[in-house]
Design a protein around this motif. Structure first.
Motif, PDB file in Angstrom:
ATOM      1  N   VAL A   2       0.854  -1.188   0.000  1.00  0.00           N
ATOM      2  CA  VAL A   2       0.000   0.000   0.000  1.00  0.00           C
ATOM      3  C   VAL A   2       0.885   1.232   0.000  1.00  0.00           C
ATOM      4  O   VAL A   2       1.837   1.317   0.777  1.00  0.00           O
ATOM      5  CB  VAL A   2      -0.922   0.016   1.233  1.00  0.00           C
ATOM      6  N   GLN A   3       0.571   2.162  -0.853  1.00  0.00           N
ATOM      7  CA  GLN A   3       1.272   3.444  -0.856  1.00  0.00           C
ATOM      8  C   GLN A   3       0.315   4.516  -0.343  1.00  0.00           C
ATOM      9  O   GLN A   3      -0.847   4.585  -0.770  1.00  0.00           O
ATOM     10  CB  GLN A   3       1.748   3.815  -2.264  1.00  0.00           C
ATOM     11  N   LEU A   4       0.817   5.336   0.555  1.00  0.00           N
ATOM     12  CA  LEU A   4       0.032   6.418   1.151  1.00  0.00           C
ATOM     13  C   LEU A   4       0.742   7.741   0.891  1.00  0.00           C
ATOM     14  O   LEU A   4       1.940   7.862   1.167  1.00  0.00           O
ATOM     15  CB  LEU A   4      -0.134   6.207   2.647  1.00  0.00           C
ATOM     16  N   VAL A   5       0.005   8.706   0.386  1.00  0.00           N
ATOM     17  CA  VAL A   5       0.589  10.010   0.102  1.00  0.00           C
ATOM     18  C   VAL A   5      -0.269  11.082   0.771  1.00  0.00           C
ATOM     19  O   VAL A   5      -1.448  11.250   0.431  1.00  0.00           O
ATOM     20  CB  VAL A   5       0.674  10.272  -1.410  1.00  0.00           C
ATOM     21  N   GLU A   6       0.343  11.798   1.704  1.00  0.00           N
ATOM     22  CA  GLU A   6      -0.362  12.876   2.401  1.00  0.00           C
ATOM     23  C   GLU A   6      -0.171  14.193   1.656  1.00  0.00           C
ATOM     24  O   GLU A   6       0.842  14.399   0.985  1.00  0.00           O
ATOM     25  CB  GLU A   6       0.156  13.054   3.829  1.00  0.00           C
ATOM     26  N   SER A   7      -1.139  15.068   1.829  1.00  0.00           N
ATOM     27  CA  SER A   7      -1.041  16.415   1.280  1.00  0.00           C
ATOM     28  C   SER A   7      -1.912  17.338   2.112  1.00  0.00           C
ATOM     29  O   SER A   7      -2.721  16.880   2.924  1.00  0.00           O
ATOM     30  CB  SER A   7      -1.475  16.449  -0.188  1.00  0.00           C
ATOM     31  N   GLY A   8      -1.731  18.643   1.907  1.00  0.00           N
ATOM     32  CA  GLY A   8      -2.584  19.611   2.569  1.00  0.00           C
ATOM     33  C   GLY A   8      -1.947  20.327   3.742  1.00  0.00           C
ATOM     34  O   GLY A   8      -2.554  21.219   4.328  1.00  0.00           O
ATOM     35  N   GLY A   9      -0.740  19.945   4.095  1.00  0.00           N
ATOM     36  CA  GLY A   9      -0.070  20.633   5.187  1.00  0.00           C
ATOM     37  C   GLY A   9       0.375  22.016   4.773  1.00  0.00           C
ATOM     38  O   GLY A   9       0.294  22.399   3.603  1.00  0.00           O
ATOM     39  N   GLY A  10       0.843  22.784   5.751  1.00  0.00           N
ATOM     40  CA  GLY A  10       1.308  24.119   5.444  1.00  0.00           C
ATOM     41  C   GLY A  10       1.401  24.975   6.684  1.00  0.00           C
ATOM     42  O   GLY A  10       1.369  24.470   7.813  1.00  0.00           O
ATOM     43  N   LEU A  11       1.525  26.267   6.466  1.00  0.00           N
ATOM     44  CA  LEU A  11       1.632  27.249   7.543  1.00  0.00           C
ATOM     45  C   LEU A  11       0.283  27.941   7.718  1.00  0.00           C
ATOM     46  O   LEU A  11      -0.305  28.422   6.738  1.00  0.00           O
ATOM     47  CB  LEU A  11       2.709  28.268   7.204  1.00  0.00           C
ATOM     48  N   VAL A  12      -0.185  27.994   8.942  1.00  0.00           N
ATOM     49  CA  VAL A  12      -1.474  28.624   9.228  1.00  0.00           C
ATOM     50  C   VAL A  12      -1.370  29.370  10.550  1.00  0.00           C
ATOM     51  O   VAL A  12      -0.587  28.993  11.434  1.00  0.00           O
ATOM     52  CB  VAL A  12      -2.595  27.558   9.264  1.00  0.00           C
ATOM     53  N   THR A  28      -6.379  -3.497  -3.536  1.00  0.00           N
ATOM     54  CA  THR A  28      -7.760  -3.439  -4.020  1.00  0.00           C
ATOM     55  C   THR A  28      -8.786  -3.581  -2.916  1.00  0.00           C
ATOM     56  O   THR A  28      -9.882  -3.043  -3.013  1.00  0.00           O
ATOM     57  CB  THR A  28      -7.997  -4.531  -5.065  1.00  0.00           C
ATOM     58  N   SER A  29      -8.461  -4.268  -1.837  1.00  0.00           N
ATOM     59  CA  SER A  29      -9.437  -4.433  -0.760  1.00  0.00           C
ATOM     60  C   SER A  29      -9.324  -3.288   0.235  1.00  0.00           C
ATOM     61  O   SER A  29      -8.274  -2.661   0.372  1.00  0.00           O
ATOM     62  CB  SER A  29      -9.224  -5.765  -0.051  1.00  0.00           C
ATOM     63  N   SER A  30     -10.422  -3.023   0.922  1.00  0.00           N
ATOM     64  CA  SER A  30     -10.434  -1.919   1.877  1.00  0.00           C
ATOM     65  C   SER A  30      -9.607  -2.255   3.110  1.00  0.00           C
ATOM     66  O   SER A  30      -9.556  -3.415   3.525  1.00  0.00           O
ATOM     67  CB  SER A  30     -11.868  -1.615   2.292  1.00  0.00           C
ATOM     68  N   PRO A  31      -8.993  -1.264   3.723  1.00  0.00           N
ATOM     69  CA  PRO A  31      -8.259  -1.505   4.955  1.00  0.00           C
ATOM     70  C   PRO A  31      -9.220  -1.735   6.115  1.00  0.00           C
ATOM     71  O   PRO A  31     -10.414  -1.423   6.017  1.00  0.00           O
ATOM     72  CB  PRO A  31      -7.461  -0.218   5.148  1.00  0.00           C
ATOM     73  N   TYR A  32      -8.731  -2.227   7.193  1.00  0.00           N
ATOM     74  CA  TYR A  32      -9.526  -2.320   8.421  1.00  0.00           C
ATOM     75  C   TYR A  32      -9.743  -0.918   8.994  1.00  0.00           C
ATOM     76  O   TYR A  32     -10.856  -0.557   9.382  1.00  0.00           O
ATOM     77  CB  TYR A  32      -8.831  -3.208   9.433  1.00  0.00           C
TER      78      TYR A  32
END
Length: 127
Positions: A2-12, A28-32
């Motif tokens: 499984v590859q996971l890619v995060e996004s949306g971080g930043g300075l606030v 293809t199958s859903s995670p727990y």
């Protein structure tokens, strides 16, 4: 795998909001469950939120209830973390994680509950 890619971080600024996204691919199958953790410099990786993918049940530490919301979009294989009322102490690298199977009946709030991790996204909250 499984590859996971995060996004949306930043300075606030303090009091502001951010929404993090975690896009999953390769399975293809859903995670727990899917989870979010965070790690500030010199500190341990802490639990932020989790969602059981099939039931939609969510879990949060008491300290973050009411400010953070985890959700998932099965069609997009994406998990979100909506963060409101951000504080400087929320500054950390935020990691997305996937758990393929349940280890117990308790909430999936430990790092060892998860099999795969993303690379992390930096969230910085200024005062």
């Amino acid at each position: 795998q499984v590859q996971l890619v995060e996004s949306g971080g930043g300075l606030v600024q303090a009091g502001g909001s951010l929404r993090l996204s975690c896009a999953a691919s390769g399975r293809t199958s859903s995670p727990y469950a899917m989870g979010w953790f965070r790690q500030a410099p010199g500190k341990e990786r802490d639990f932020v939120a989790a969602i059981r993918w099939t039931s939609g049940r969510t879990y949060y530490p008491d300290s973050l209830k009411g400010r953070f919301t985890i959700s998932g979009d099965n069609a997009k294989n994406t998990t979100y973390l909506q963060m409101n009322g951000l504080k400087p102490e929320d500054t950390a690298v935020y990691y997305c994680a996937a758990a393929l199977a349940a280890r117990s009946v308790r909430a999936p709030s430990q790092t060892y509950d998860y099999n795969y991790w993303g690379q992390g996204t930096q969230v910085t909250v200024s005062s």
